[in-house]
Each structure stands twice: as structure tokens, then as C-alpha cells.
Design a protein around this motif. Sequence first.
Motif, mmCIF file in Angstrom:
data_model
loop_
_atom_site.group_PDB
_atom_site.id
_atom_site.type_symbol
_atom_site.label_atom_id
_atom_site.label_comp_id
_atom_site.label_asym_id
_atom_site.label_seq_id
_atom_site.Cartn_x
_atom_site.Cartn_y
_atom_site.Cartn_z
ATOM 1 N N ASP A 37 45.885 -40.943 -90.053
ATOM 2 C CA ASP A 37 47.299 -40.534 -90.002
ATOM 3 C C ASP A 37 47.520 -39.309 -90.881
ATOM 4 O O ASP A 37 48.200 -38.354 -90.482
ATOM 5 C CB ASP A 37 48.201 -41.668 -90.490
ATOM 6 C CG ASP A 37 48.185 -42.859 -89.551
ATOM 7 O OD1 ASP A 37 47.808 -42.695 -88.387
ATOM 8 O OD2 ASP A 37 48.560 -43.953 -90.001
ATOM 9 N N GLY A 38 46.964 -39.379 -92.092
ATOM 10 C CA GLY A 38 47.104 -38.257 -93.020
ATOM 11 C C GLY A 38 46.496 -36.987 -92.474
ATOM 12 O O GLY A 38 47.055 -35.891 -92.634
ATOM 13 N N PHE A 130 47.350 -49.955 -86.921
ATOM 14 C CA PHE A 130 47.303 -49.040 -85.775
ATOM 15 C C PHE A 130 48.683 -48.893 -85.149
ATOM 16 O O PHE A 130 49.148 -47.773 -84.887
ATOM 17 C CB PHE A 130 46.297 -49.562 -84.748
ATOM 18 C CG PHE A 130 45.977 -48.597 -83.645
ATOM 19 C CD1 PHE A 130 44.937 -47.696 -83.772
ATOM 20 C CD2 PHE A 130 46.703 -48.603 -82.463
ATOM 21 C CE1 PHE A 130 44.625 -46.804 -82.751
ATOM 22 C CE2 PHE A 130 46.412 -47.730 -81.439
ATOM 23 C CZ PHE A 130 45.379 -46.821 -81.580
ATOM 24 N N LEU A 131 49.349 -50.033 -84.898
ATOM 25 C CA LEU A 131 50.685 -49.989 -84.294
ATOM 26 C C LEU A 131 51.692 -49.324 -85.225
ATOM 27 O O LEU A 131 52.493 -48.480 -84.791
ATOM 28 C CB LEU A 131 51.154 -51.404 -83.951
ATOM 29 C CG LEU A 131 50.416 -52.122 -82.817
ATOM 30 C CD1 LEU A 131 50.968 -53.530 -82.646
ATOM 31 C CD2 LEU A 131 50.534 -51.337 -81.508
ATOM 32 N N ILE A 132 51.655 -49.688 -86.506
ATOM 33 C CA ILE A 132 52.583 -49.103 -87.476
ATOM 34 C C ILE A 132 52.385 -47.594 -87.566
ATOM 35 O O ILE A 132 53.359 -46.838 -87.643
ATOM 36 C CB ILE A 132 52.392 -49.763 -88.857
ATOM 37 C CG1 ILE A 132 52.878 -51.210 -88.811
ATOM 38 C CG2 ILE A 132 53.137 -48.989 -89.943
ATOM 39 C CD1 ILE A 132 52.508 -52.026 -90.036
ATOM 40 N N SER A 133 51.138 -47.153 -87.526
ATOM 41 C CA SER A 133 50.840 -45.716 -87.596
ATOM 42 C C SER A 133 51.493 -44.970 -86.437
ATOM 43 O O SER A 133 52.094 -43.904 -86.625
ATOM 44 C CB SER A 133 49.328 -45.493 -87.570
ATOM 45 O OG SER A 133 48.719 -46.042 -88.705
ATOM 46 N N TYR A 135 54.088 -45.882 -84.644
ATOM 47 C CA TYR A 135 55.547 -45.898 -84.758
ATOM 48 C C TYR A 135 56.033 -44.938 -85.848
ATOM 49 O O TYR A 135 57.056 -44.268 -85.693
ATOM 50 C CB TYR A 135 56.037 -47.318 -85.031
ATOM 51 C CG TYR A 135 55.819 -48.257 -83.865
ATOM 52 C CD1 TYR A 135 56.104 -47.862 -82.554
ATOM 53 C CD2 TYR A 135 55.313 -49.539 -84.047
ATOM 54 C CE1 TYR A 135 55.898 -48.701 -81.482
ATOM 55 C CE2 TYR A 135 55.096 -50.390 -82.972
ATOM 56 C CZ TYR A 135 55.395 -49.961 -81.690
ATOM 57 O OH TYR A 135 55.180 -50.795 -80.621
ATOM 58 N N ILE A 136 55.294 -44.877 -86.946
ATOM 59 C CA ILE A 136 55.672 -43.938 -88.015
ATOM 60 C C ILE A 136 55.552 -42.500 -87.538
ATOM 61 O O ILE A 136 56.443 -41.670 -87.774
ATOM 62 C CB ILE A 136 54.798 -44.177 -89.266
ATOM 63 C CG1 ILE A 136 55.165 -45.497 -89.922
ATOM 64 C CG2 ILE A 136 54.964 -43.029 -90.268
ATOM 65 C CD1 ILE A 136 54.285 -45.873 -91.099
ATOM 66 N N LEU A 137 54.462 -42.195 -86.845
ATOM 67 C CA LEU A 137 54.286 -40.835 -86.324
ATOM 68 C C LEU A 137 55.351 -40.502 -85.289
ATOM 69 O O LEU A 137 55.778 -39.342 -85.182
ATOM 70 C CB LEU A 137 52.884 -40.680 -85.721
ATOM 71 C CG LEU A 137 51.729 -40.645 -86.726
ATOM 72 C CD1 LEU A 137 50.385 -40.696 -86.002
ATOM 73 C CD2 LEU A 137 51.808 -39.376 -87.580
ATOM 74 N N SER A 138 55.785 -41.515 -84.533
ATOM 75 C CA SER A 138 56.844 -41.262 -83.543
ATOM 76 C C SER A 138 58.169 -40.943 -84.220
ATOM 77 O O SER A 138 58.997 -40.192 -83.677
ATOM 78 C CB SER A 138 57.004 -42.460 -82.615
ATOM 79 O OG SER A 138 57.567 -43.568 -83.297
ATOM 80 N N LEU A 139 58.386 -41.491 -85.417
ATOM 81 C CA LEU A 139 59.617 -41.216 -86.163
ATOM 82 C C LEU A 139 59.548 -39.854 -86.855
ATOM 83 O O LEU A 139 60.539 -39.109 -86.874
ATOM 84 C CB LEU A 139 59.857 -42.318 -87.208
ATOM 85 C CG LEU A 139 60.173 -43.715 -86.663
ATOM 86 C CD1 LEU A 139 60.253 -44.720 -87.814
ATOM 87 C CD2 LEU A 139 61.481 -43.701 -85.877
ATOM 88 N N ILE A 140 58.387 -39.542 -87.418
ATOM 89 C CA ILE A 140 58.244 -38.268 -88.135
ATOM 90 C C ILE A 140 58.171 -37.088 -87.172
ATOM 91 O O ILE A 140 58.815 -36.052 -87.378
ATOM 92 C CB ILE A 140 56.983 -38.300 -89.028
ATOM 93 C CG1 ILE A 140 57.075 -39.425 -90.056
ATOM 94 C CG2 ILE A 140 56.802 -36.966 -89.753
ATOM 95 C CD1 ILE A 140 55.817 -39.608 -90.881
ATOM 96 N N GLY A 145 55.376 -37.637 -78.775
ATOM 97 C CA GLY A 145 55.576 -38.483 -77.600
ATOM 98 C C GLY A 145 55.032 -39.897 -77.691
ATOM 99 O O GLY A 145 54.855 -40.548 -76.656
ATOM 100 N N PHE A 146 54.774 -40.403 -78.896
ATOM 101 C CA PHE A 146 54.298 -41.789 -79.020
ATOM 102 C C PHE A 146 55.274 -42.767 -78.374
ATOM 103 O O PHE A 146 54.864 -43.754 -77.751
ATOM 104 C CB PHE A 146 54.110 -42.151 -80.507
ATOM 105 C CG PHE A 146 52.807 -41.710 -81.086
ATOM 106 C CD1 PHE A 146 51.677 -42.508 -80.988
ATOM 107 C CD2 PHE A 146 52.704 -40.491 -81.742
ATOM 108 C CE1 PHE A 146 50.468 -42.099 -81.535
ATOM 109 C CE2 PHE A 146 51.500 -40.081 -82.295
ATOM 110 C CZ PHE A 146 50.373 -40.883 -82.195
ATOM 111 N N GLN A 147 56.571 -42.487 -78.540
ATOM 112 C CA GLN A 147 57.597 -43.397 -78.037
ATOM 113 C C GLN A 147 57.732 -43.360 -76.517
ATOM 114 O O GLN A 147 58.401 -44.210 -75.929
ATOM 115 C CB GLN A 147 58.957 -43.056 -78.679
ATOM 116 C CG GLN A 147 59.550 -41.732 -78.252
ATOM 117 C CD GLN A 147 58.963 -40.533 -78.995
ATOM 118 O OE1 GLN A 147 58.047 -40.666 -79.791
ATOM 119 N NE2 GLN A 147 59.497 -39.346 -78.719
ATOM 120 N N ASN A 148 57.075 -42.423 -75.874
ATOM 121 C CA ASN A 148 57.199 -42.277 -74.421
ATOM 122 C C ASN A 148 56.168 -43.093 -73.648
ATOM 123 O O ASN A 148 56.201 -43.116 -72.411
ATOM 124 C CB ASN A 148 57.054 -40.799 -74.030
ATOM 125 C CG ASN A 148 58.154 -39.940 -74.642
ATOM 126 O OD1 ASN A 148 59.270 -40.409 -74.867
ATOM 127 N ND2 ASN A 148 57.834 -38.683 -74.925
#
Length: 256
Positions: A37-38, A130-133, A135-140, A145-148
Motif C-alpha cells: 500500500d505504501g 487485503f480488503l481494508i487496503s 477500501y482505504i485506497l478507494s477513499l484516498i 476505481g477500487f469502488q467500481n
Amino acid sequence: MTNTLYTAFLSEKYKLLRNRQIFGVLIAPVLLIFAIDGYIIYDIIRSGSISAVPNPWKVLLGRYVFQFFYLLYPILVALFVYACCDVEYKNNNYKVLFTLPLDKSKIFFSKAVFILLTILFSILFAYAAFLISGYILSLIYPVLGFQNYDYRLVIFLTFLKLLITLSAISMIQLALSLLFRSFIYPIGVSMFMLVFSVFVAKKSFSDFIPYTGTYKAFLDIMNENDGFERLDYNNIAMIVLFMLISFYIFKRKRQF
């Protein structure tokens, strides 16, 4: 009352929780995911631009994570399983255990269950990370397009098959660790089979080699595979088979 599997399991938990290798199995995959993620965030900041990615769950997160997982996880499991046996070798515990009025099957299966539960929790932690990563990237960075993409089924099945694979590998490593007191043989076999499995992954007989499962987990998440295959069913059978083989070795080798 004391002659129970639960008591033996608590004894194993007390002994093995002090091994540093257990924390490697539980924490290292999670730390790896957050490190990736980093890297993704660093790469975006460094480039100064960002654009949509076709299914970032697999193109960004899955590709990087599972490229490391298929190399890292089998070695971590091999180290952990050997450490579970080595603690008995170092302290000469097996000679003591076999003199106690305790069913030998309970001693063995408490250790096997503890190993399998540790791998289960390791996969659960990695799955959650993995899932949290994502969702966090989708917010930042919503533009990625993670949320798509609803990739939850593929992710769940990939981690489930990885759990089955690592459970089978752990029972193979348990048999090797009981058979050989030297660190070299169990770990050497694990590393050799890991490399060998990558070369033969496309062969039909690779479905009978549990070590190919980690590499195929990488292929599964990249190819959006959401079904069980022959390898997965064979690995379930391998868990039972090598647990019984390990038990046979355990009962036969009373002089450690």
C-alpha cells in the motif's frame, strides 16, 4: 480430566506462543500488504499524476501482493512448522512426553491442530488487511476505481484456496520436521518444491503437488478464477493424508 485433547492443546499453545516464528506467520503477510500500500501511494506521489486502472483489485493490489505471497508464505510455514518440532528437540521434551500417562495421539493432534489454527488466523489477518487496503485506497484515491469493482468473491475464494494449500504444505512440513532433526532438510525440500512447482505449474500432474497452490493463487486472482479445481480437492486430501503420515512417524520415532 487432565488426560484430554484440550489440555494437551493448551500445553502446545503455551509452549509454541513463545516461538518468534509464529509471529512471522501471523504478522509478516499483513505487514507486506501494508508495505505494498505504501509503495502504491509513494509511486502516485512520486509520479505526480493518477489515472483510473482496469480493476485495481487485481492490477494493483492483487498482482503485487500475490507475487510475494507465493514465494513468501510456503517458506514462512516451513519455518514455523519446523520451530514447532524444534522446541521439543531442544528441550528433549519428547522423551518426557512419552513417559507421561497421556494418550500419544492427543499430544500429536494438539500440535497439528495448533499449526492449522495458526495458519487459519494468518490467512484471516491477511484477507482482512487485503480488503481494508483496497477500501482505504478507494477513499484516498477514488480515481483508481477500487469502488467500481465487486471483486469480493474472487478474493475470498483465492484466500480460501490459499488456506487449503498452506494447510496441506504444513502437514507435509510436519512429516519432514518429525522425520529429520536437522533444519536443512525440511526447509531445503520446501524451497526446492517451491521453485520446482513454478516450472511445472502448467503440467497436468502439478495438481498433485500442493506447493503449486501458492503460485496458482496468484494466477487465480489475476485471471478472476472463482471456482475450485482439481488441485484444491487434492490439497484437501493431502491435509488428511500427511497428517496421518506425520502421526505414524510421531508414534514410531519415540527417541528424539
